[in-house]
Scaffold this active site. Sequence first.
Site, short mmCIF file in Angstrom:
data_model
loop_
_atom_site.label_atom_id
_atom_site.label_comp_id
_atom_site.label_asym_id
_atom_site.label_seq_id
_atom_site.Cartn_x
_atom_site.Cartn_y
_atom_site.Cartn_z
N HIS A 162 1.12 -3.17 -15.54
CA HIS A 162 1.67 -2.51 -16.73
C HIS A 162 0.64 -1.62 -17.42
O HIS A 162 0.99 -0.81 -18.29
CB HIS A 162 2.17 -3.56 -17.72
N THR A 192 5.96 -6.95 1.03
CA THR A 192 5.85 -8.31 1.58
C THR A 192 7.25 -8.89 1.74
O THR A 192 8.12 -8.67 0.90
CB THR A 192 4.98 -9.21 0.68
#
Length: 414
Positions: free
Chosen positions: A377, A325
């Site tokens: 994560h 992006t």
Amino acid sequence: MILEMKVPSPGESIKEVEIATWLVKDGDYVEKDQAIAEVDSDKATLELPAEMSGIITLKAEEGDAVAVGAVVCLIDTDGVKPAGDAPAAPAAEAPKAEAPKAEVKAEAPKAEPAPTAAPATYATGTPSPAARKILDEKNIAPATISGTGKGGRITKDDAVNAVPSMGTPTGGSRGSERTKLSMLRRKVAERLVAAKNETAMLTTFNEVNMTPINQIRNEYKDAFKAKHGGLGLGFMSFFTKAVTRALQLYPDVNSMMDGDYKIAYDFADISIAVSGPKGLMVPVVRNAELLTFRGIEAEIKRLALRARDGQITVDDMTGGTFTITNGGVFGSMLSTPIINPPQSGILGMHNIIERPIAVNGKVEIHPMMYVALSYDHRIIDGRESVGFLVAVKEALENPVELLMNGDAKRALEL
């Protein structure tokens, strides 16, 4: 013959669409394959073409949510197309003057008694359970709402239409407008909230010296444009190549969670976030690791034009293993992009600003860009995330060697 037009399926996972705009009116004559409506799904806005020619009868209103396979309009195929050059109807003759009627003296109306307010009851000003929940969410006191229900009770509609106080006005315009979000925008909002709530999202940052890329673009962009039919040599091809290289070095960033399993991919389908007239679109560049600089620029341009013109399809936005992006086109200096689920990583580009940096013990001014990697994560550890972003930085700062095999002209197909 009356033909029932049903909502076609835009994709396997889509069960419902919303009528965004009717492009014709009830009773209009439509031609076969003429676009008669725009429908919103949770992935894209699509045009609905007429299946046959005839007179159309609408069976759904704008804003209605209709199931895939439901009838939205009828087409009378026996209807006659109106002649476009039909002569105008002759003007009606002027009515003959009537003899004046005897004047009737009007009686003065009698004064009616003022209506009396309904007596207050135990229900007056009391919200229903559903209305109370909505008012609590809006932080609006029930005492400030006039109920329209029986006995003055506050209904759910009263609560939905209630507007929180904006303070005491001091002059000037204070208008407001309440519009329903499109199905696409509602789905984007739902996915963004889910990404925040259902992933262990972290963001790591780095900065890139854009001087080497600027030098390549300044040297070859004119020749590239002339050779490849007006195609521009932009930054996205360099970033896409750098990302696909880094994904091969750190494959965990190119994987997804599926319950108790990890799905790893040996290809790189890069989702490119673009802003379209209907909101955020994320079309996919398939097998970007196999494309040349020219191929990437051509595909991004094709997808961006389709998104801008509202012609993007569900298939164009299905899949993707990693997202890029670019908030820099709007002037963003630094941000923390949100993961595009079920993907595990997203790279955020930002604006380029000349800043002083230390080079070989000396202060020099260079065009610099901050880059950000948001990652899940649960599946990507710190070593992989930081290493991935460093690999992107290294490729962008040494593009000829790491992205072009030491030959810029050959890599750009010049």
